[in-house]
Scaffold this active site. Structure first.
Site, PDB file in Angstrom:
ATOM      1  N   ILE A 246      40.236   2.712 -72.492  1.00  0.00           N
ATOM      2  CA  ILE A 246      40.381   2.148 -70.951  1.00  0.00           C
ATOM      3  C   ILE A 246      41.560   1.019 -71.256  1.00  0.00           C
ATOM      4  O   ILE A 246      41.468   0.290 -72.319  1.00  0.00           O
ATOM      5  CB  ILE A 246      39.034   1.429 -70.871  1.00  0.00           C
ATOM      6  CG1 ILE A 246      37.863   2.385 -70.728  1.00  0.00           C
ATOM      7  CG2 ILE A 246      38.982   0.738 -69.290  1.00  0.00           C
ATOM      8  CD1 ILE A 246      38.013   3.483 -69.707  1.00  0.00           C
TER       9      ILE A 246
ATOM     10  N   ASP B  25      29.452 -17.865 -77.274  1.00  0.00           N
ATOM     11  CA  ASP B  25      29.890 -16.955 -78.364  1.00  0.00           C
ATOM     12  C   ASP B  25      28.553 -16.161 -78.759  1.00  0.00           C
ATOM     13  O   ASP B  25      27.779 -16.785 -79.467  1.00  0.00           O
ATOM     14  CB  ASP B  25      30.279 -17.933 -79.459  1.00  0.00           C
ATOM     15  CG  ASP B  25      30.886 -17.074 -80.600  1.00  0.00           C
ATOM     16  OD1 ASP B  25      30.533 -16.077 -80.803  1.00  0.00           O
ATOM     17  OD2 ASP B  25      31.584 -17.810 -81.606  1.00  0.00           O
TER      18      ASP B  25
ATOM     19  N   TYR C 106      33.797  -0.911 -86.538  1.00  0.00           N
ATOM     20  CA  TYR C 106      33.878  -0.542 -85.223  1.00  0.00           C
ATOM     21  C   TYR C 106      32.817   0.347 -84.896  1.00  0.00           C
ATOM     22  O   TYR C 106      31.798   0.246 -84.081  1.00  0.00           O
ATOM     23  CB  TYR C 106      34.955  -0.653 -84.405  1.00  0.00           C
ATOM     24  CG  TYR C 106      35.197  -0.551 -82.958  1.00  0.00           C
ATOM     25  CD1 TYR C 106      34.990  -1.503 -82.221  1.00  0.00           C
ATOM     26  CD2 TYR C 106      35.239   0.822 -82.367  1.00  0.00           C
ATOM     27  CE1 TYR C 106      34.795  -1.512 -80.767  1.00  0.00           C
ATOM     28  CE2 TYR C 106      35.179   0.926 -80.987  1.00  0.00           C
ATOM     29  CZ  TYR C 106      35.083  -0.228 -80.093  1.00  0.00           C
ATOM     30  OH  TYR C 106      34.889  -0.255 -78.923  1.00  0.00           O
TER      31      TYR C 106
ATOM     32  N   LYS D  76      29.063   0.398 -82.938  1.00  0.00           N
ATOM     33  CA  LYS D  76      28.878   0.883 -81.752  1.00  0.00           C
ATOM     34  C   LYS D  76      27.671   1.956 -81.880  1.00  0.00           C
ATOM     35  O   LYS D  76      27.096   2.366 -81.090  1.00  0.00           O
ATOM     36  CB  LYS D  76      30.245   1.471 -81.089  1.00  0.00           C
ATOM     37  CG  LYS D  76      31.212   0.269 -80.651  1.00  0.00           C
ATOM     38  CD  LYS D  76      30.608  -0.439 -79.769  1.00  0.00           C
ATOM     39  CE  LYS D  76      31.738  -1.441 -79.130  1.00  0.00           C
ATOM     40  NZ  LYS D  76      31.169  -2.386 -78.144  1.00  0.00           N
TER      41      LYS D  76
ATOM     42  N   GLY E 204      38.687  -7.821 -68.994  1.00  0.00           N
ATOM     43  CA  GLY E 204      38.550  -6.242 -69.053  1.00  0.00           C
ATOM     44  C   GLY E 204      37.383  -5.666 -68.250  1.00  0.00           C
ATOM     45  O   GLY E 204      37.476  -5.906 -67.113  1.00  0.00           O
ATOM     46  N   ILE E 205      36.541  -4.913 -69.068  1.00  0.00           N
ATOM     47  CA  ILE E 205      35.542  -3.921 -68.491  1.00  0.00           C
ATOM     48  C   ILE E 205      34.473  -5.220 -68.001  1.00  0.00           C
ATOM     49  O   ILE E 205      34.037  -4.937 -66.791  1.00  0.00           O
ATOM     50  CB  ILE E 205      34.784  -3.189 -69.574  1.00  0.00           C
ATOM     51  CG1 ILE E 205      35.915  -2.143 -70.063  1.00  0.00           C
ATOM     52  CG2 ILE E 205      33.489  -2.455 -69.095  1.00  0.00           C
ATOM     53  CD1 ILE E 205      35.470  -1.146 -71.003  1.00  0.00           C
TER      54      ILE E 205
ATOM     55  N   THR F 241      42.655  -2.082 -71.055  1.00  0.00           N
ATOM     56  CA  THR F 241      42.187  -3.523 -71.061  1.00  0.00           C
ATOM     57  C   THR F 241      43.004  -4.467 -71.941  1.00  0.00           C
ATOM     58  O   THR F 241      43.581  -3.929 -72.771  1.00  0.00           O
ATOM     59  CB  THR F 241      40.726  -3.779 -71.546  1.00  0.00           C
ATOM     60  OG1 THR F 241      40.695  -3.393 -72.980  1.00  0.00           O
ATOM     61  CG2 THR F 241      39.923  -2.711 -70.749  1.00  0.00           C
ATOM     62  N   PRO F 242      42.855  -5.844 -71.976  1.00  0.00           N
ATOM     63  CA  PRO F 242      43.631  -6.755 -72.658  1.00  0.00           C
ATOM     64  C   PRO F 242      43.199  -6.245 -74.194  1.00  0.00           C
ATOM     65  O   PRO F 242      43.943  -6.405 -75.380  1.00  0.00           O
ATOM     66  CB  PRO F 242      43.311  -7.998 -72.461  1.00  0.00           C
ATOM     67  CG  PRO F 242      42.881  -8.042 -70.978  1.00  0.00           C
ATOM     68  CD  PRO F 242      42.286  -6.515 -70.894  1.00  0.00           C
TER      69      PRO F 242
HETATM   70  P1  NAP Z   1      38.461  -7.323 -73.436  1.00  0.00           P
HETATM   71  O1  NAP Z   1      39.281  -7.023 -72.265  1.00  0.00           O
HETATM   72  O2  NAP Z   1      38.983  -7.843 -74.784  1.00  0.00           O
HETATM   73  O3  NAP Z   1      37.057  -8.075 -73.220  1.00  0.00           O
HETATM   74  C1  NAP Z   1      36.162  -8.318 -74.186  1.00  0.00           C
HETATM   75  C2  NAP Z   1      35.817  -9.934 -73.983  1.00  0.00           C
HETATM   76  O4  NAP Z   1      34.729 -10.177 -74.754  1.00  0.00           O
HETATM   77  C3  NAP Z   1      37.100 -10.838 -73.989  1.00  0.00           C
HETATM   78  O5  NAP Z   1      36.986 -11.832 -72.889  1.00  0.00           O
HETATM   79  C4  NAP Z   1      36.686 -11.468 -75.216  1.00  0.00           C
HETATM   80  O6  NAP Z   1      37.122 -12.838 -75.347  1.00  0.00           O
HETATM   81  C5  NAP Z   1      35.096 -11.360 -75.270  1.00  0.00           C
HETATM   82  N1  NAP Z   1      34.619 -11.948 -76.572  1.00  0.00           N
HETATM   83  C6  NAP Z   1      34.962 -11.320 -77.875  1.00  0.00           C
HETATM   84  N2  NAP Z   1      34.234 -11.889 -79.019  1.00  0.00           N
HETATM   85  C7  NAP Z   1      33.406 -12.799 -78.260  1.00  0.00           C
HETATM   86  C8  NAP Z   1      32.287 -13.663 -78.706  1.00  0.00           C
HETATM   87  N3  NAP Z   1      32.117 -13.753 -79.992  1.00  0.00           N
HETATM   88  N4  NAP Z   1      31.415 -14.002 -77.823  1.00  0.00           N
HETATM   89  C9  NAP Z   1      31.769 -13.806 -76.333  1.00  0.00           C
HETATM   90  N5  NAP Z   1      32.683 -13.171 -75.848  1.00  0.00           N
HETATM   91  C10 NAP Z   1      33.606 -12.635 -76.835  1.00  0.00           C
HETATM   92  O7  NAP Z   1      37.856  -5.833 -74.097  1.00  0.00           O
HETATM   93  P2  NAP Z   1      37.443  -4.782 -73.306  1.00  0.00           P
HETATM   94  O8  NAP Z   1      38.278  -3.266 -73.527  1.00  0.00           O
HETATM   95  O9  NAP Z   1      37.021  -4.868 -71.718  1.00  0.00           O
HETATM   96  O10 NAP Z   1      36.008  -4.497 -73.888  1.00  0.00           O
HETATM   97  C11 NAP Z   1      34.766  -4.644 -73.541  1.00  0.00           C
HETATM   98  C12 NAP Z   1      33.691  -3.904 -74.258  1.00  0.00           C
HETATM   99  O11 NAP Z   1      34.059  -2.503 -74.112  1.00  0.00           O
HETATM  100  C13 NAP Z   1      33.557  -3.958 -76.026  1.00  0.00           C
HETATM  101  O12 NAP Z   1      32.299  -3.931 -76.508  1.00  0.00           O
HETATM  102  C14 NAP Z   1      34.407  -2.860 -76.345  1.00  0.00           C
HETATM  103  O13 NAP Z   1      33.996  -2.538 -77.793  1.00  0.00           O
HETATM  104  C15 NAP Z   1      33.984  -1.783 -75.204  1.00  0.00           C
HETATM  105  N6  NAP Z   1      34.733  -0.528 -75.123  1.00  0.00           N
HETATM  106  C16 NAP Z   1      36.077  -0.658 -74.781  1.00  0.00           C
HETATM  107  C17 NAP Z   1      36.985   0.298 -74.830  1.00  0.00           C
HETATM  108  C18 NAP Z   1      38.391   0.353 -74.259  1.00  0.00           C
HETATM  109  O14 NAP Z   1      39.249   1.352 -74.465  1.00  0.00           O
HETATM  110  N7  NAP Z   1      38.922  -0.686 -73.694  1.00  0.00           N
HETATM  111  C19 NAP Z   1      36.644   1.570 -75.337  1.00  0.00           C
HETATM  112  C20 NAP Z   1      35.287   1.789 -75.694  1.00  0.00           C
HETATM  113  C21 NAP Z   1      34.536   0.482 -75.562  1.00  0.00           C
HETATM  114  P3  NAP Z   1      38.479 -12.891 -76.329  1.00  0.00           P
HETATM  115  O15 NAP Z   1      39.687 -12.038 -75.430  1.00  0.00           O
HETATM  116  O16 NAP Z   1      38.807 -14.440 -76.403  1.00  0.00           O
HETATM  117  O17 NAP Z   1      38.190 -12.364 -77.713  1.00  0.00           O
END
Ligand code: NAP
Length: 255
Positions: free
Chosen positions: A189, A64, A156, A160, A18-19, A191-192
């Site tokens: 966004i 982790d 959540y 945040k 993702g991001i 993302t997975p």
């Molecule tokens: P994502 O695609 O799930 O990427 C997050 C990554 O963090 C994944 O590789 C995940 O691994 C890893 N992760 C989870 N727990 C972990 C841990 N304990 N230690 C190390 N790595 C860990 O999600 P994303 O949407 O890109 O999100 C990235 C950030 O943006 C997050 O903080 C999320 O809250 C924030 N965000 C996202 C959105 C959105 O709409 N996507 C909006 C606002 C904020 P696993 O897949 O194995 O869990």
């Protein structure tokens, strides 16, 4: 403008997907050297290929973020592979969905261990290296739900919100060392993480419609929309940006 991050060294947590993965690719494209710190090897194939082909510029370190020693090891990996540390992007996160009555204290603790405590620990162990380097940029990924709340995101949104104000505390505490600390607030966004929430919902179409309805334009952003903001914050272009909230949300918070 190429090479906006030339000679900078960064650690990106949650950088396999993702991001975070988009940030890792863009940081390398802009001249940085990067440690991708994540639970899992990159899901993102372009990133996996980059790690395989350019070990002098980007490496994967299993981490982790709920385990303090693994955060220390990820930061040490950057310093030992690339000689210093200039930036961190604390991006690892979990969605932690549910209203207060529906979640239990384990859910709350787990969400905070990753989304808030993990962010704190990255800063704690990055700052001494940044002081040694003469400055640095701390980029903590919060959420639009770190500024306003959303229904069914109790733990959540709280985690945040903690990231948002923790980033400001750090901004004040280390400004004298040339260290900047900012939070980034993405809207919805694609993302997975979000795809998993939608795919596991009882009604997939309703869940997708709910997410789309959050956005004034009716559709999600892409990971690069957030990653470019991280490039900016890590670069010297942002040298006077400290304690700020960089909202990148397609207008979600304008309502
Ligand atoms: P994502 O695609 O799930 O990427 C997050 C990554 O963090 C994944 O590789 C995940 O691994 C890893 N992760 C989870 N727990 C972990 C841990 N304990 N230690 C190390 N790595 C860990 O999600 P994303 O949407 O890109 O999100 C990235 C950030 O943006 C997050 O903080 C999320 O809250 C924030 N965000 C996202 C959105 C959105 O709409 N996507 C909006 C606002 C904020 P696993 O897949 O194995 O869990």
């Amino acid at each position: 403008m190429p090479d906006r991050l030339k000679d900078k060294v960064a650690v990106i947590s949650g950088g396999s997907s993702g991001i975070g993965a988009a940030a890792a690719r863009l940081f390398v494209a802009e001249g940085a050297r990067v440690i991708v710190a994540d639970l899992q090897e990159p899901l993102d194939q372009r990133l996996a290929d980059l790690i395989a082909s350019e070990p002098d510029r980007i490496q994967f370190k299993k981490c982790d973020v709920s385990v303090e020693a693994e955060i220390v090891a990820a930061i040490d990996a950057a310093v030992s592979a690339f000689g210093k540390l200039d930036a961190i992007v604390a991006c690892a996160g979990v969605p932690g969905m549910g209203a207060a009555v529906d979640i239990d204290s384990d859910h709350w603790d787990r969400t905070f261990a990753i989304n808030a405590r993990g962010v704190f620990l990255f800063t704690k162990y990055a700052v001494p290296h940044m002081i040694e380097a003469g400055g640095g940029s701390i980029i903590n990924i919060s959420s639009a739900f770190g500024i306003v709340a959303g229904p069914h995101f109790a733990a959540y949104a709280a985690s945040k919100g903690a990231v948002r104000n923790f980033s400001k505390s750090t901004a004040l505490d280390y400004v004298g060392h040339g260290i900047r600390s900012n939070s980034v607030h993405p809207g919805y966004i694609d993302t997975p993480m979000v795809q998993n929430i939608v795919n596991n919902a009882p009604d997939i179409n309703a869940a997708q419609a709910m997410f789309n309805s959050l956005q004034p334009g009716g559709k999600a952003g892409v990971p690069e929309d957030i990653a470019w903001g991280c490039v900016y914050l890590a670069s010297d272009e942002a040298r006077f940006v400290n304690g700020a909230e960089l909202v990148i949300d397609g207008g979600l918070l304008a309502r």
